[in-house]
Structure formats: structure tokens, C-alpha cells
Design an enzyme around this catalytic site. Structure first.
Site, PDB file in Angstrom:
ATOM      1  CB  SER A  52      -0.947   0.011   1.208  1.00 20.53           C
ATOM      2  OG  SER A  52      -0.220   0.039   2.411  1.00 20.53           O
ATOM      3  CG  HIS A  53       2.019   3.291   2.407  1.00 18.16           C
ATOM      4  ND1 HIS A  53       1.008   2.473   2.889  1.00 18.16           N
ATOM      5  CD2 HIS A  53       1.564   4.557   2.530  1.00 18.16           C
ATOM      6  CE1 HIS A  53       0.013   3.216   3.316  1.00 18.16           C
ATOM      7  NE2 HIS A  53       0.306   4.487   3.107  1.00 18.16           N
ATOM      8  NE  ARG A  57       0.075   5.153  -0.714  1.00 20.20           N
ATOM      9  CZ  ARG A  57      -1.086   5.613  -0.281  1.00 20.20           C
ATOM     10  NH1 ARG A  57      -1.542   6.778  -0.700  1.00 20.20           N
ATOM     11  NH2 ARG A  57      -1.820   4.917   0.553  1.00 20.20           N
ATOM     12  CG  HIS A 125       5.117  10.666   6.145  1.00 20.61           C
ATOM     13  ND1 HIS A 125       4.877   9.388   5.699  1.00 20.61           N
ATOM     14  CD2 HIS A 125       6.236  10.598   6.918  1.00 20.61           C
ATOM     15  CE1 HIS A 125       5.813   8.577   6.194  1.00 20.61           C
ATOM     16  NE2 HIS A 125       6.652   9.286   6.935  1.00 20.61           N
ATOM     17  CG  PHE A 126       1.997   9.941  -0.686  1.00 21.39           C
ATOM     18  CD1 PHE A 126       0.664  10.110  -0.331  1.00 21.39           C
ATOM     19  CD2 PHE A 126       2.266   9.492  -1.973  1.00 21.39           C
ATOM     20  CE1 PHE A 126      -0.370   9.824  -1.222  1.00 21.39           C
ATOM     21  CE2 PHE A 126       1.244   9.204  -2.875  1.00 21.39           C
ATOM     22  CZ  PHE A 126      -0.072   9.370  -2.487  1.00 21.39           C
ATOM     23  CG  LEU A 129       5.615   6.439  10.814  1.00 20.20           C
ATOM     24  CD1 LEU A 129       6.015   7.730  10.126  1.00 20.20           C
ATOM     25  CD2 LEU A 129       4.443   6.696  11.762  1.00 20.20           C
ATOM     26  CG  ASP A 183       4.212   1.642  10.109  1.00 20.55           C
ATOM     27  OD1 ASP A 183       3.466   2.505  10.594  1.00 20.55           O
ATOM     28  OD2 ASP A 183       4.618   1.672   8.929  1.00 20.55           O
ATOM     29  N   GLY A 192      -4.766   3.482   1.865  1.00 20.15           N
ATOM     30  CA  GLY A 192      -4.162   2.830   0.695  1.00 20.15           C
ATOM     31  C   GLY A 192      -4.738   1.446   0.456  1.00 20.15           C
ATOM     32  CG  ASP A 193      -3.981  -1.958   2.852  1.00 18.93           C
ATOM     33  OD1 ASP A 193      -3.367  -2.358   1.844  1.00 18.93           O
ATOM     34  OD2 ASP A 193      -3.490  -1.933   3.991  1.00 18.93           O
ATOM     35  CG  LEU A 309       7.885 -11.299  17.455  1.00 19.52           C
ATOM     36  CD1 LEU A 309       9.388 -11.088  17.537  1.00 19.52           C
ATOM     37  CD2 LEU A 309       7.207 -10.618  18.639  1.00 19.52           C
TER      38      LEU A 309
HETATM   39  N1  NDP Z   1       1.923   8.262   5.694  1.00 19.37           N
HETATM   40  C1  NDP Z   1       0.720   8.193   6.205  1.00 19.37           C
HETATM   41  O1  NDP Z   1       0.079   9.212   6.437  1.00 19.37           O
HETATM   42  C2  NDP Z   1       0.081   6.872   6.475  1.00 19.37           C
HETATM   43  C3  NDP Z   1       0.790   5.690   6.296  1.00 19.37           C
HETATM   44  N2  NDP Z   1       0.218   4.495   6.631  1.00 19.37           N
HETATM   45  C4  NDP Z   1       1.016   3.279   6.482  1.00 19.37           C
HETATM   46  O2  NDP Z   1       0.214   2.197   6.063  1.00 19.37           O
HETATM   47  C5  NDP Z   1       0.869   0.994   6.391  1.00 19.37           C
HETATM   48  C6  NDP Z   1      -0.125  -0.070   6.704  1.00 19.37           C
HETATM   49  O3  NDP Z   1      -0.755   0.198   7.952  1.00 19.37           O
HETATM   50  P1  NDP Z   1      -1.759  -0.888   8.565  1.00 19.37           P
HETATM   51  O4  NDP Z   1      -2.688  -1.354   7.515  1.00 19.37           O
HETATM   52  O5  NDP Z   1      -2.323  -0.369   9.814  1.00 19.37           O
HETATM   53  O6  NDP Z   1      -0.763  -2.087   8.874  1.00 19.37           O
HETATM   54  P2  NDP Z   1      -1.122  -3.616   9.169  1.00 19.37           P
HETATM   55  O7  NDP Z   1      -2.401  -3.704   9.900  1.00 19.37           O
HETATM   56  O8  NDP Z   1      -0.940  -4.409   7.954  1.00 19.37           O
HETATM   57  O9  NDP Z   1       0.088  -4.015  10.144  1.00 19.37           O
HETATM   58  C7  NDP Z   1       0.288  -3.296  11.333  1.00 19.37           C
HETATM   59  C8  NDP Z   1       1.440  -3.898  12.121  1.00 19.37           C
HETATM   60  O10 NDP Z   1       1.023  -5.134  12.698  1.00 19.37           O
HETATM   61  C9  NDP Z   1       1.845  -6.196  12.254  1.00 19.37           C
HETATM   62  N3  NDP Z   1       0.979  -7.338  12.051  1.00 19.37           N
HETATM   63  C10 NDP Z   1       0.002  -7.469  11.131  1.00 19.37           C
HETATM   64  N4  NDP Z   1      -0.616  -8.650  11.289  1.00 19.37           N
HETATM   65  C11 NDP Z   1      -0.015  -9.276  12.326  1.00 19.37           C
HETATM   66  C12 NDP Z   1      -0.192 -10.529  12.972  1.00 19.37           C
HETATM   67  N5  NDP Z   1      -1.143 -11.382  12.584  1.00 19.37           N
HETATM   68  N6  NDP Z   1       0.615 -10.830  14.005  1.00 19.37           N
HETATM   69  C13 NDP Z   1       1.573  -9.977  14.413  1.00 19.37           C
HETATM   70  N7  NDP Z   1       1.795  -8.783  13.840  1.00 19.37           N
HETATM   71  C14 NDP Z   1       1.013  -8.436  12.817  1.00 19.37           C
HETATM   72  C15 NDP Z   1       2.518  -5.710  11.005  1.00 19.37           C
HETATM   73  O11 NDP Z   1       3.764  -6.366  10.804  1.00 19.37           O
HETATM   74  P3  NDP Z   1       4.256  -6.793   9.313  1.00 19.37           P
HETATM   75  O12 NDP Z   1       4.592  -5.493   8.639  1.00 19.37           O
HETATM   76  O13 NDP Z   1       5.420  -7.687   9.515  1.00 19.37           O
HETATM   77  O14 NDP Z   1       3.082  -7.473   8.671  1.00 19.37           O
HETATM   78  C16 NDP Z   1       2.666  -4.217  11.278  1.00 19.37           C
HETATM   79  O15 NDP Z   1       3.800  -3.929  12.029  1.00 19.37           O
HETATM   80  C17 NDP Z   1       1.848   1.353   7.490  1.00 19.37           C
HETATM   81  O16 NDP Z   1       3.168   1.208   7.006  1.00 19.37           O
HETATM   82  C18 NDP Z   1       1.565   2.807   7.806  1.00 19.37           C
HETATM   83  O17 NDP Z   1       2.682   3.579   8.180  1.00 19.37           O
HETATM   84  C19 NDP Z   1      -1.029   4.409   7.155  1.00 19.37           C
HETATM   85  C20 NDP Z   1      -1.752   5.553   7.346  1.00 19.37           C
HETATM   86  C21 NDP Z   1      -1.279   6.869   6.985  1.00 19.37           C
HETATM   87  O1  LIG Z   2      -2.803   4.737   3.567  1.00 17.92           O
HETATM   88  C1  LIG Z   2      -3.076   5.806   4.142  1.00 17.92           C
HETATM   89  O2  LIG Z   2      -3.944   5.889   5.011  1.00 17.92           O
HETATM   90  C2  LIG Z   2      -2.324   7.018   3.754  1.00 17.92           C
HETATM   91  N1  LIG Z   2      -1.168   6.880   3.225  1.00 17.92           N
HETATM   92  C3  LIG Z   2      -0.342   7.929   2.735  1.00 17.92           C
HETATM   93  C4  LIG Z   2      -0.800   9.268   3.144  1.00 17.92           C
HETATM   94  C5  LIG Z   2      -2.256   9.390   3.199  1.00 17.92           C
HETATM   95  C6  LIG Z   2      -2.915   8.326   4.017  1.00 17.92           C
END
Ligand code: NDP
Ligand SMILES: O=C(O)C1=NCCCC1
Length: 347
Positions: A52-53, A57, A125-126, A129, A183, A192-193, A309
Site C-alpha cells: 500500500s506504500h 504510490r 508524508h505519503f 512510517l 507500524d 491505501g488498502d 511478531l
Molecule cells: N503516511 C501516512 O500518512 C500513512 C501511512 N500508513 C502506512 O500504512 C501501512 C499499513 O498500515 P496498517 O494497515 O495499519 O498495517 P497492518 O495492519 O498491515 O500491520 C500493522 C502492524 O502489525 C503487524 N501485524 C500485522 N498482522 C499481524 C499478525 N497477525 N501478528 C503480528 N503482527 C502483525 C505488522 O507487521 P508486518 O509489517 O510484519 O506485517 C505491522 O507492524 C503502514 O506502514 C503505515 O505507516 C497508514 C496511514 C497513513
Molecule cells: O494509507 C493511508 O492511510 C495514507 N497513506 C499515505 C498518506 C495518506 C494516508
């Protein structure tokens, strides 16, 4: 861009992908430093399977640069404001080059004082993290970062969206393994997802979002077209999202997720907000080996049956990508080459 493995795919080395992305950034109006930092960040996300990132993007980066919303040539202004505090004005540029510019001073302060805070404002920030925190843990430090995004999440108990998807990333060293890193968006799902699910025509799990009438929906298009996301974990995720707004915007001097207006910049996709990073030198705090204590915690977690983990999936994917190359489907690779200005014949 399509997700990998949809169709025929090619594999690129990390270096080749980074070079391709750097060319795209340079071609669409960034300085060489900004191109270098963003390309490494985005290629690293793709390498680790953070789809998703990753390259997904790139069209958003390009349309944002073309819209004039962000300054691709911004030179971050780093200010040494206190023994434990560094401030950066990113100059309406991207957050990662601002972090890169402030990093040496931040590290020096964290090592000297035991803790140091970096406040980035006027930044976009796109990206994922975790790349912002993981390198600190690789150097034996503990790091925590938050960034706010754009209004698309309904606070728990409210009727309309206000918060961003506001992720929190944490990294801590271990004695015998790669750092512990998590993260996570404070929304039930990252924006993004939702876009990826909409593109693939997939339904979302229940409890992620609402439609334009505020009714629960599993249709990603209904969320994207007038609907909104929900925080994860009800009031708990909502409180964390509120905390991110306070730390990433109010504390840094950046915009709240609801404060910027990009309507005059069609194609703009990057939130114009702020970011906070806290770096701690555990040697100054615990008086015993933090990395050994991390190891003990992990050992106990495995002892009670834990198989995965946070970060394990990413590291597995990283190893695969480094061994076999980073898989990109043909359509995605063609789009990237077009954005880089390569003719199809060359590709
Ligand atoms: N720039 C911005 O403004 C934004 C960026 N984002 C980015 O979007 C990305 C995705 O976020 P999000 O969808 O919440 O992430 P996920 O829900 O996919 O994962 C969140 C965390 O939990 C871990 N995880 C997931 N499943 C398990 C499991 N079953 N057991 C143990 N650990 C687990 C992941 O590790 P692993 O990675 O190893 O799967 C990760 O560290 C992030 O990188 C975030 O920074 C999100 C919002 C805004
Ligand atoms: O996936 C998200 O949520 C975002 N990612 C990049 C910046 C905007 C929000």
C-alpha cells in the site's frame, strides 16, 4: 497500480528499482537529494511487501508534483532548539528528506541526553512510517514516530470524519535478531488498502468504514466516494488517533488533518501536515542491556505460543526480495517505465 502477481511479472533488484524510481522523481520536479531519499524509501517498502506504500504510490507522487501542491526542491531548515529538541521546517516539501537532514543532530542529542525529540512541520508524508524508525533501532536506539494525514476517519462517537489515518511506528533493538518494529494506522484499515481493494473489486471485512449516509459498509468504493473510515478498536484507536493529531500537528506546528485545503490543486494526494519522532538511548535508561531484555520478552512471547511478531512478515518478504528480486507485474513495470520517460521499446 495493480498489485504484484496479477499477471506476468518481472523481478528487479533493489538497486534497479531504486534507480527507476529516482529517475521518475527527478523527471517530475524534485531535487536530486529528494529523489534519492524518496526512491530509497519507496523501493524499500516494495521490497518488504508493504504494497500500500510501495510503487502503488508513484502515480500519486507524480500527480502531486505536477499539481504544484508540494515543493520537490524544498531545502529543510533544521533548528537546534534545546538540548533534547530538534525542529525542522520542511518548507512544504516531503517529510523524509527533512528527517534525513535532521538525523545527525537528532542522533547526537539522543546519545548525549538519553532522549531527543524531532518535530517536523510544513511537511508531506505519503509513505510507510516504519522506514523512519527502523534505522534508529539498527543503531541500538528506541524510536517512536507519529504522523497525521488527511480527514477520512470518524472519531469514535462522532457523526462525521475529522481525523486522518494517523499511523504510529515503534522500533526497539534486540540482542540476537533484527529490531522489533511495528507500524500501524490508527484507522481500522489504511486508506491505501481501501484503494487497493476498490481497484481489485474486493469487499472489505466488516467494521472498517461507513458510506456517505454514515451506514456501515464493506464496499471500499462507498468509503472512498463520500464515506469514511472508522478508528481501530473503537474509543481506544480513536484516542490514539487524537494523540497523533496532537503530537504530529499541534506539537510540531504542522497542520491538523482537517486544516489543509487541496481543492485548488487537482491531482494533489499528499497530506500537508507534521510528524514527531522520539529517540531514546536505552543505555542511559535501564542500567542493564535493553537488547537482552527485549530478547527475553520475545522468548517469553514465543514460549506462550506466539508464532508471528510484528515485522516478521516484512523481514521474510525482504529476504525473498533480496534473493529473488522484487516482483512487479508487467503492467506496473510498464507504467513505471513510462513515468520514467523510457520508451516501451527500451523497456
Ligand atoms: N503516511 C501516512 O500518512 C500513512 C501511512 N500508513 C502506512 O500504512 C501501512 C499499513 O498500515 P496498517 O494497515 O495499519 O498495517 P497492518 O495492519 O498491515 O500491520 C500493522 C502492524 O502489525 C503487524 N501485524 C500485522 N498482522 C499481524 C499478525 N497477525 N501478528 C503480528 N503482527 C502483525 C505488522 O507487521 P508486518 O509489517 O510484519 O506485517 C505491522 O507492524 C503502514 O506502514 C503505515 O505507516 C497508514 C496511514 C497513513
Ligand atoms: O494509507 C493511508 O492511510 C495514507 N497513506 C499515505 C498518506 C495518506 C494516508
Amino acid at each position: 497500480m495493480s498489485a504484484p502477481h496479477d499477471q506476468g511479472s518481472s523481478s528487479l533488484s533493489l538497486e534497479a528499482l531504486t534507480q527507476l524510481l529516482e529517475t521518475i522523481f527527478l523527471r517530475h520536479g524534485t531535487s536530486s537529494e529528494v529523489a534519492r531519499v524518496l526512491a530509497a524509501n519507496c523501493a524499500g517498502a516494495e521490497r518488504d511487501g508493504a504494497h500500500s506504500h510501495g510503487v502503488f504510490r508513484m502515480p500519486g507522487y507524480v500527480s502531486t508534483l505536477q499539481s504544484g501542491w508540494v515543493n520537490g526542491h524544498a531545502v529543510p531548515q533544521v533548528e537546534d532548539v534545546a538540548p533534547g529538541f530538534v525542529r525542522v521546517d520542511a518548507g512544504n516539501g516531503f517529510a523524509q528528506p527533512a528527517l534525513a537532514a535532521a538525523r545527525p543532530l537528532l542522533m547526537e542529542k539522543a546519545r548525549h541526553a538519553g532522549i531527543a525529540v524531532l518535530a517536523i512541520r510544513n511537511s508531506h508524508h505519503f509513505a510507510a512510517l516504519w522506514p523512519d524508525v527502523e534505522p534508529f533501532a539498527d543503531e541500538g536506539l528506541v524510536a517512536l514516530s507519529v504522523v497525521n494525514s488527511m480527514t477520512c476517519v470518524v472519531p469514535h462517537g462522532a457523526d462525521r470524519p475529522l481525523f486522518g489515518t494517523n499511523p504510529i511506528a515503534f522500533a526497539a533493538p534486540r540482542a540476537n535478531a533484527a529490531p522489533i518494529v511495528f507500524d500501524l494506522a490508527t484507522s481500522a484499515i489504511a486508506h491505501g488498502d481501501v484503494q487497493i481493494a476498490a481497484r481489485k473489486g474486493e469487499k472489505l471485512p466488516a467494521g472498517m468504514g461507513v458510506d456517505s449516509l454514515g451506514q456501515p459498509t464493506q464496499d471500499p468504493k462507498a468509503i472512498l466516494e463520500g464515506g469514511a473510515l472508522l478508528p481501530f478498536g473503537g474509543h481506544k484507536g480513536s484516542a490514539l488517533s487524537m494523540m497523533v493529531e496532537l503530537l504530529a500537528a499541534a506539537l510540531t506546528g504542522g497542520n491538523f488533518s482537517f486544516e489543509f485545503d487541496w481543492s485548488n490543486h487537482p491531482g494533489a494526494k499528499t497530506p500537508w501536515t507534521g510528524q514527531l519522532l522520539i529517540v531514546i538511548d536505552p543505555d542511559k535508561a535501564a542500567g542493564q542491556s535493553f537488547a537482552q531484555r527485549s530478547e527475553e520478552l520475545v522468548r517469553q512471547m514465543h514460549g506462550v505460543g506466539l508464532k508471528r511478531l510484528p515485522g516478521d512478515r516484512r523481514h521474510l518478504q525482504r529476504s525473498r526480495s533480496m534473493a529473488q528480486g522484487i516482483a512487479l507485474d508487467e503492467q506496473t513495470l510498464r507504467q513505471l517505465r513510462e513515468m520514467a520517460g523510457e520508451s516501451i521499446a527500451q523497456a
